[in-house]
Design an enzyme around this catalytic site. Structure first.
Site, PDB file in Angstrom:
ATOM      1  N   ALA A 135       2.052 -39.609  17.987  1.00 33.70           N
ATOM      2  CA  ALA A 135       2.630 -38.447  18.657  1.00 33.70           C
ATOM      3  C   ALA A 135       2.584 -37.247  17.724  1.00 33.70           C
ATOM      4  O   ALA A 135       1.893 -37.257  16.710  1.00 33.70           O
ATOM      5  CB  ALA A 135       4.060 -38.761  19.096  1.00 33.70           C
ATOM      6  N   SER A 136       3.369 -36.225  18.064  1.00 38.71           N
ATOM      7  CA  SER A 136       3.248 -34.955  17.356  1.00 38.71           C
ATOM      8  C   SER A 136       3.711 -35.022  15.909  1.00 38.71           C
ATOM      9  O   SER A 136       3.124 -34.384  15.034  1.00 38.71           O
ATOM     10  CB  SER A 136       4.056 -33.887  18.093  1.00 38.71           C
ATOM     11  OG  SER A 136       5.411 -34.298  18.225  1.00 38.71           O
ATOM     12  N   ASP A 289      15.504 -37.047  24.201  1.00 37.97           N
ATOM     13  CA  ASP A 289      14.033 -36.966  24.292  1.00 37.97           C
ATOM     14  C   ASP A 289      13.527 -38.097  25.183  1.00 37.97           C
ATOM     15  O   ASP A 289      12.631 -38.858  24.810  1.00 37.97           O
ATOM     16  CB  ASP A 289      13.427 -37.056  22.891  1.00 37.97           C
ATOM     17  CG  ASP A 289      12.047 -36.422  22.814  1.00 37.97           C
ATOM     18  OD1 ASP A 289      11.657 -35.704  23.760  1.00 37.97           O
ATOM     19  OD2 ASP A 289      11.343 -36.634  21.812  1.00 37.97           O
TER      20      ASP A 289
END
Length: 501
Positions: A135-136, A289
């Site tokens: 992911a980021s 999230d």
């Protein structure tokens, strides 16, 4: 280069990347723009690079966000949860930003683990394999402990702290420019919004804090059956490394996860919504999230959350406002919703409560009780934006994470079941909270708490010398101030309420 200048250069760079990908104002929507805006944007399209000539708008925007880095990717993850607003194809194309970013090499991950834990990787893990998803900010590696347990090891990307800081600098400048040159956007408090996101991202960059959040939320989730969390392997936790037990089921980003035999997709959607509301209302601490990339599912409707980098918190007053607003919509009591908004200070006091209730009715009546597929979320959001503008409502920075998570949760639920009834899913949780916190027993509890405070005050007063004119009730060997008679009445009232309920 001075910080302000470098942030300006990066912001221009963001615009350039979006133009090169034809993602700033995609050609597919150009015909919807006013004539004057089409004239302005047409030359920009001439600057688009080869990457803009193929692919759908969501694919191009996802590629642009991936180029721009972790802050932009976080924005893309939120957009990807709202197929009901942006369309299924667009949301699916952005979905790769949730857990399918290009990973960094395995040997680099091993080195980061050893550096962060201060020990050879073989001393803790029997196996440590290539990443399953990236992911980021980090990527997750499957591993095995020496006792045979399967675990997931999350490792931060090298240099990610600098990239996040640079991205936030550009966002801060963009927020300042928006506030200065776009007056209608000022009530959205763009600068406060960016600082809220910045604070959350800073916490995400320390795996020790995420481990603590995973442990805390795991204890909270264990108090209901709606959602679970993997246990923390504390010996595998460092500033840049987090080790959790393996989550059961499959990640919701995979289509195969939603096709598992025996999976009840509607109950699964209910559980996601109810888990979030239980965390927020009952405990004031919630996973902030909750997109598909952070959720695993298993039949019949088991949900397990991972990635605890962002945690939202609500104080008791905010929890009450949230519950009353939700209950007001569920029960279609728009007067109650309006009064709560004024009591919380969300609407300036010079406005009319009755007029605001009328405006809320115009938004709520077409939505409550209808199937999701019959409701245009884009139209609903547009109406809400217009109404909040009419009543001078500003964005509440302290509620940004709550609003962001509600958007994500609703998006997940509607992907599981396009006709999911959000209000029906929320009702049992909100109804129980209202009964417990605002019902007769709660009133009795409040009376008892106030009585306790009175007793403490009276006890302190009794230890102090009393002036000659103090009125005293004498009963046997005891001397009590007159206030005790009122205290006794309050306790009797509390006992009566408890008995009757």
């Amino acid at each position: 280069m001075k910080p302000g200048v470098s942030a300006g250069v990066r912001l221009i760079g963001w615009g350039w990347v979006l133009v090169r990908h034809d993602a700033l104002i995609p050609r597919e929507i150009a015909h919807l723009l006013p004539a004057w805006l089409r004239l302005v944007t047409a030359p920009l399209r001439l600057l688009a690079g080869p990457q803009a000539r193929a692919g759908r708008p969501g694919q191009r925007l996802g590629a642009a966000f991936e180029t721009l880095g972790p802050v932009a990717i976080k924005l893309g993850q939120v957009l990807a949860t709202r197929a009901d607003i942006f369309g299924t194809e667009f949301a699916t194309d952005l979905g790769r930003l949730k857990d399918r970013i290009d990973p960094f090499p395995l040997d680099q991950a091993r080195a980061e683990v050893e550096r962060s834990l201060g020990r050879p990787i073989e001393s803790l893990f029997a196996t440590f394999d290539a990443p399953l998803g990236a992911a980021s900010l980090a990527q997750a590696h499957p591993a095995t402990l020496h006792d045979g347990r399967r675990v997931a090891v999350k490792v931060l990307r090298r240099g990610i702290e600098r990239r996040v800081a640079e991205g936030l600098d550009a966002l801060r400048l963009g927020a300042r420019l928006t506030r200065r040159f776009v007056p209608p956007a000022r009530r959205l408090e763009p600068e406060a919004f960016v600082e809220t996101i910045a604070s959350a991202l800073r916490l995400e960059l320390d795996m020790r804090l995420e481990a603590a959040a995973a442990s805390e939320l795991g204890e909270i989730m264990a108090k209901s059956d709606y959602m679970g969390a993997p246990a923390v392997i504390w010996e595998g936790v460092g500033k840049r490394v987090l080790t959790l037990e393996w989550a059961p089921g499959e990640p919701m980003t995979r289509q195969s996860a939603l096709e598992q035999p025996g999976l009840d997709r509607n109950l699964l959607a209910d559980n996601v919504v109810r888990a979030f509301l239980t965390q927020a209302l009952d405990h004031g601490t919630f996973h902030a999230d909750l997109h598909e990339g952070n959720l695993f599912c298993a039949p019949p409707a088991r949900v397990t959350a991972v990635d605890f980098g962002i945690v939202g918190r609500l104080d008791p007053a905010q929890r009450r406002y949230l519950a009353e607003i939700l209950w007001g919509f569920i029960s279609r009591d728009y007067g109650r919703i309006a009064r709560v908004h004024f009591e919380a200070g969300y609407v300036p006091p010079h406005h009319s409560v009755e007029t605001f209730a009328q405006a809320l009715r115009a938004v709520g009546e077409p939505v409550v009780g209808r199937q999701a597929s019959q409701v245009s979320m884009g139209r609903l959001l547009g109406q809400l934006f217009e109404i909040t503008a009419l009543f001078d409502m500003h964005l509440r920075p302290e509620l940004v994470l709550l609003q962001k998570t509600m958007v994500s949760v609703e998006g997940v639920a509607r992907r599981l079941n396009p006709d999911h009834d959000l209000w029906a899913a929320a009702k049992p949780v909100v109804e129980a909270w209202i009964a417990r916190e605002l019902g007769p027993r709660a009133q009795a509890r409040d009376i008892l708490m106030e009585a306790r405070d009175v007793l403490k005050a009276l006890s302190r007063q009794a230890r102090q010398p009393q002036p000659p004119h103090t009125v005293i009730i004498r009963e046997g060997p005891f001397a009590l101030p007159v206030g005790l008679s009122l205290l006794a009445a309050g306790l009797a009232a509390a006992a009566l309420i408890v008995t009757l309920t």
